[in-house]
Design an enzyme around this catalytic site. Structure first.
Site, PDB file in Angstrom:
ATOM      1  N   GLY A  18       4.520  -6.848  -6.360  1.00 29.61           N
ATOM      2  CA  GLY A  18       3.190  -5.973  -6.242  1.00 29.61           C
ATOM      3  C   GLY A  18       2.167  -7.011  -5.976  1.00 29.61           C
ATOM      4  O   GLY A  18       2.370  -8.017  -5.975  1.00 29.61           O
ATOM      5  N   MET A  20      -0.144  -8.052  -7.602  1.00 26.03           N
ATOM      6  CA  MET A  20      -0.203  -8.811  -8.778  1.00 26.03           C
ATOM      7  C   MET A  20       0.979  -9.716  -9.238  1.00 26.03           C
ATOM      8  O   MET A  20       0.975 -10.254 -10.208  1.00 26.03           O
ATOM      9  CB  MET A  20      -0.775  -8.055 -10.087  1.00 26.03           C
ATOM     10  N   VAL A  23       7.802  -7.727 -10.422  1.00 28.06           N
ATOM     11  CA  VAL A  23       7.925  -6.639 -11.453  1.00 28.06           C
ATOM     12  C   VAL A  23       9.475  -6.747 -11.632  1.00 28.06           C
ATOM     13  O   VAL A  23      10.475  -6.893 -10.844  1.00 28.06           O
ATOM     14  CB  VAL A  23       7.580  -5.179 -11.160  1.00 28.06           C
ATOM     15  N   ASP A 131      -6.258   1.588  -5.861  1.00 30.36           N
ATOM     16  CA  ASP A 131      -5.371   1.463  -4.733  1.00 30.36           C
ATOM     17  C   ASP A 131      -4.382   2.741  -4.947  1.00 30.36           C
ATOM     18  O   ASP A 131      -3.170   2.848  -5.129  1.00 30.36           O
ATOM     19  CB  ASP A 131      -4.344   0.269  -5.133  1.00 30.36           C
TER      20      ASP A 131
END
Length: 890
Positions: A18, A20, A23, A131
């Site tokens: 992702g 960030m 995951v 987003d």
């Protein structure tokens, strides 16, 4: 990652990448559930900007509690790595549905309306997703639309710019200052543009705020979001609810047609198309799907270039979508050609129809649902702590409410146009739960300190407040200027402000405590109450003008503190907490019937009010979260258990375990919690268990049952509940020191008494007037609190089961005492005073009482000694703001 364990999480595999970081799918080995771990990449662990972004994401997500939004469980750090622990959502992404050619238009509308509801709830909390795209939306196996990855969310900045008369938020992180680690696909390594060339000719707004390097070459920076879903104003650094309406419009287009509306060969071309081109209507892009014109119109409005032309917010979009699913009205039967008779009949129908429609709106009949709609909303307060219990002044220009001032809650007035605030009270102690008189001249409110809880009235124009004596529940005005209050006996009182004369209008069920009340003109009084003196379960009812009480609903989750009359119909609005989702605002007609959920995804927490013209609604998003913490002298507070639930009424079982009452899975249950964290918390009672406490050996629990059962029950591990009593007022049970008996409170003819019953069953025995019994661990002594005196204060008493006359605990003056608990040696009593202080008192009076902890702007509801001498307390924190909604609120 090469390691298979992070803290108590077992990594099962990678789910993907992702914006960030990575995951992972994992198992929480404490709670035995699968979760998703969102891990910040190792090379960014030292980057403070990214760490701050991760923290923002956690704060934003943790503020949300909605079935359509992925749940954030925790924020953890291990070996210098920061990661989020989130709900593991399984299902099919919207992008997968679109890649298969889309779905039928009715299904697409349903799915996107569900997403709009979830985003409306987030927007009401001041949070933008930033987003929205089909990859971040999922359809679960149960059919629930789920919004994933608030990775670009941040709390709204209060700065804004105005474009075309509409307020748009300036996104200070967009443009070249946004430190995204990966380039937008298709942009390459930062293409260069002649500084004198218009960026708009390349499909990028000239106000993207390009960064200019020392050589004078302008570079296109990285933008927050995904290009195909970004509204035109996003390239100018703007983000608000309408930019997310645009993004969701793109998603709807995808689901309807199987393709994106601005699909082009590169991201620069996509940007240009979003700025300059109009998409083909979905019905033309997928002619075989029979997409109706009204769905086309919704999509094209959502994708309008000018934000002012779009739906103003998600609530309006959701309402428009659902309207397309409503079946058309049936055609009228053919008319016979009997013109004279028909003409006369038609005139009568028109007259009766007009009167009928007026009566339906006036009386709130059980016909078609009322036209309730929210068209827009805006946040009007931004201070720390809670702003709550708002009321719009009759002039429509001011809101009266309570909020935090210098660490104390006071009554305030807010000018809606200028934003100016005026302080109306200044007495030490909490001034809150205000109610505005019909003429707008006076304010009634609760004043509460560590000694008393009283009703006060102050003039809006200024002056000293008047103290009108003790109050139970919160005050409300009648249409003719009297006050409605409750008393200690559960009676509903009409109090004449000028003379102080009280008139009893009715009585609550035995043991109940008044919460809120509101006069419904021409009908009676709507009421909210706690079902017992030791319960967070609430009930909703109606008291008619003859004093007859009708229970509308009893529920083991809190109604959360919102009740206000409708101004144009015979009904009222009440805020109810959902079992697993955020709060709901419900409209109810007087006399029962199915409640109507007010659309818009708003989640009021502490107070709601509707203007007299029904055009505006003001509400508070204030919520209380009670959690369990350990208190040691001279040390910071140590959190034991904290989440989006309410953990209350802690009891110590042994050196490492406590029992609390909590609504963490919806209804109230007793929970066993390991203080060391080595065991997962587990539910140990049936649903609706209130005031759960353990036996001396910790192998059996006793609790007050609710949910229609009522009374006291015990339960051993793996066994069925044993019913001891069946009186609905029975509450606050505790075992005696040998576990052979149970003390509890019961209300008889408006008076509460401490009772005793054998744990094996039998007949209950009345001991003494009082409530909240606490048993000594060394003998048959027990402590309890008396009923409130006229000032609202109580006394702490000590008695024994043999029947010796009760005696007052030495050196403890009357105050708002509650929840006594004995120390392990039986020599001290731990008390809570006024939801603010934890106090230790000596049973023999050998030393004066001392305050050992103060809650400040928060609260404390109960405390108990741990075996190591520390204190385990149920502590409350408050946070929320006032919002003003426009629409139709009959």
């Amino acid at each position: 990652m090469d390691r298979r364990d992070v803290l108590h999480y077992r990594i099962l595999g990678e789910l993907g990448q992702g914006g960030m970081g990575q995951v992972f799918r994992a198992v929480d080995q404490k709670l035995g559930r699968e979760v998703a771990l969102k891990m910040l990449p190792a090379d960014m662990a030292r980057d403070r900007d990214w760490q701050a972004r991760m923290l923002r994401e956690a704060r934003a997500a943790s503020a949300l509690n909605h079935p359509g939004i992925v749940t954030l469980y925790d924020l953890e750090v291990a070996d210098g790595r920061t990661f989020l622990v989130m709900e593991l959502v399984q299902g099919e992404r919207f992008s997968d549905l679109a890649s298969k050619g889309g779905v039928q238009w009715q299904r697409a509308v349903e799915l996107v309306a569900g997403v709009a509801d979830a985003l409306a709830a987030a927007h009401a909390r001041g949070i933008l997703h930033r987003d929205i795209k089909s990859d971040n939306l999922m359809l679960t196996p149960t059919g629930q639309s789920k919004v994933l990855d608030f990775g670009l969310a941040k709390l709204r900045d209060t700065t804004a710019t105005t474009t075309g008369g509409a307020e748009l938020e300036r996104d200070e992180e967009a443009g070249p200052t946004a430190r995204m680690r990966s380039r937008l696909p298709g942009l390459g390594d930062a293409p260069t543009i002649d500084a004198g060339q218009s960026l708009r000719t390349l499909g990028v707004a000239a106000t993207v705020r390009p960064a200019t390097d020392p050589a004078g070459v302008t570079r296109i920076g990285q933008l927050l979001g995904t290009p195909s879903y970004m509204a035109p104003e996003c390239y100018e650094g703007v983000a608000d609810a309408r930019t997310e309406v645009f993004a969701l419009g793109v998603v709807l287009y995808e689901l309807l047609t199987g393709k994106r509306p601005f699909a082009r060969e590169s991201d620069l071309a996509v940007m240009a198309a979003i700025q300059l081109d109009d998409p083909e209507p979905p019905s033309q892009a997928s002619a075989d799907r029979n997409i109706p014109p009204n769905v086309d119109a919704i999509v094209m409005r959502a994708l309008a270039k000018d934000p002012v032309q779009r739906f103003p917010d998600m609530a309006a979009l959701a309402a428009a979508l659902r309207e397309t699913l409503r079946p058309p009205p049936p055609l009228p039967p053919p008319l016979r050609r009997r013109w004279p008779v028909f003409a006369a009949a038609l005139a009568g129908v028109l007259v009766l129809g007009s009167v009928g429609a007026w009566l339906a709106m006036r009386d709130g009949g059980d016909g078609e649902p009322l036209d309730i709609a929210m068209t827009s909303s805006r946040r009007v307060t931004f201070e720390p702590g809670c702003e709550e219990y708002p009321h719009v002044h009759p002039d429509g220009r001011r809101v009266i409410y309570d909020g935090l001032v210098d660490g104390d809650y006071e009554i305030l007035s807010l000018d809606l146009e200028s934003g100016d605030k005026r302080r109306l009270t200044s007495t030490p102690g909490w001034d809150y739960a205000s109610s505005l008189s019909p003429d707008g001249a006076r304010i009634a409110y609760v004043h509460e300190d560590v000694t008393t809880r009283t009703l006060r009235v102050v003039e809006l124009a200024g002056g000293e407040p008047r103290d009108l004596g003790a109050i139970h529940g919160y005050p409300s005005w009648t249409t003719d200027g009297a006050l409605l209050v409750g008393d200690a006996a559960g009676r509903i009182i009409r109090r004449d402000v000028a003379t102080g004369r009280d008139t009893v209008l009715g009585t609550l069920p035995a043991g109940a405590r008044l919460y809120h009340l509101a006069e419904i003109a021409g009908a009676g009084i709507a009421l909210l109450w706690w079902t017992s003196s030791d319960a967070d379960a609430t009930a909703l009812g109606e008291l008619d003008r003859n004093g007859k009480l009708r229970v509308i609903e009893e529920i083991a989750t809190d109604y959360e503190g919102g009740l206000t009359p409708s101004q144009r119909t015979r009904g009222y609005y009440a805020t109810r907490k959902g079992a697993t989702e955020g709060n709901q605002l419900l409209f109810r007609r007087w006399g029962g019937g199915k409640p109507i959920t007010v659309p818009g995804g708003i989640s009021p927490g502490a107070g709601v009010d509707v203007t007299r013209d029904g055009g505006r609604l003001v509400f508070s998003t204030c919520v209380e979260r009670q959690y369990v913490a350990r208190i040691r002298d001279g040390e910071p507070l140590q959190v034991v258990s904290k989440g989006t639930w309410q953990d209350t009424n802690p009891f110590v079982v042994d050196d490492t375990h406590i029992v609390v009452t909590s609504d963490r899975i919806g209804q109230q249950h007793g929970w066993r919690i390991d203080l060391t964290g080595s065991e997962p918390p587990r539910s140990i009672t049936p649903p609706g268990a209130l005031g759960t406490s353990p036996s001396p050996r910790g192998d059996v629990v006793v609790y007050a049952s609710s949910g229609g059962r009522g009374g006291i029950e015990t339960k051993a591990p793996g066994g069925e509940p044993r019913v001891l009593t069946r009186d609905a007022s029975d509450a606050a049970p505790v075992f005696t020191r040998d576990g052979a008996h149970v003390l509890f409170e019961r209300t008889i003819d408006g008076v509460t008494y401490v009772h005793e019953i054998a744990a094996a069953g039998g007949t209950a025995r009345k001991l003494t007037p009082g409530a909240a019994p606490a048993i000594s661990p060394v003998d048959d002594t027990f402590a309890f609190v008396t009923a409130s005196d006229p000032s609202g204060a109580r006394r702490v008493m000590v008695a024994d089961r043999a029947g010796a006359p009760p005696r007052e605990l030495p050196h403890l003056p009357a105050a708002a005492w509650q929840r006594p608990r004995f120390s392990g040696d039986g020599k001290q009593v731990l008390l809570v005073r006024g939801f603010q202080e934890i106090v230790i008192a000596q049973v023999d009076g050998s030393a004066p009482p001392r305050v050992v902890w103060t809650a400040g702007a928060g609260s404390v509801s109960a405390a108990a000694w741990a075996r190591d001498g520390s204190i385990i307390a149920a502590i409350g924190g408050y946070e929320g703001d006032l919002w003003l909604a426009e629409g139709t609120f009959p």
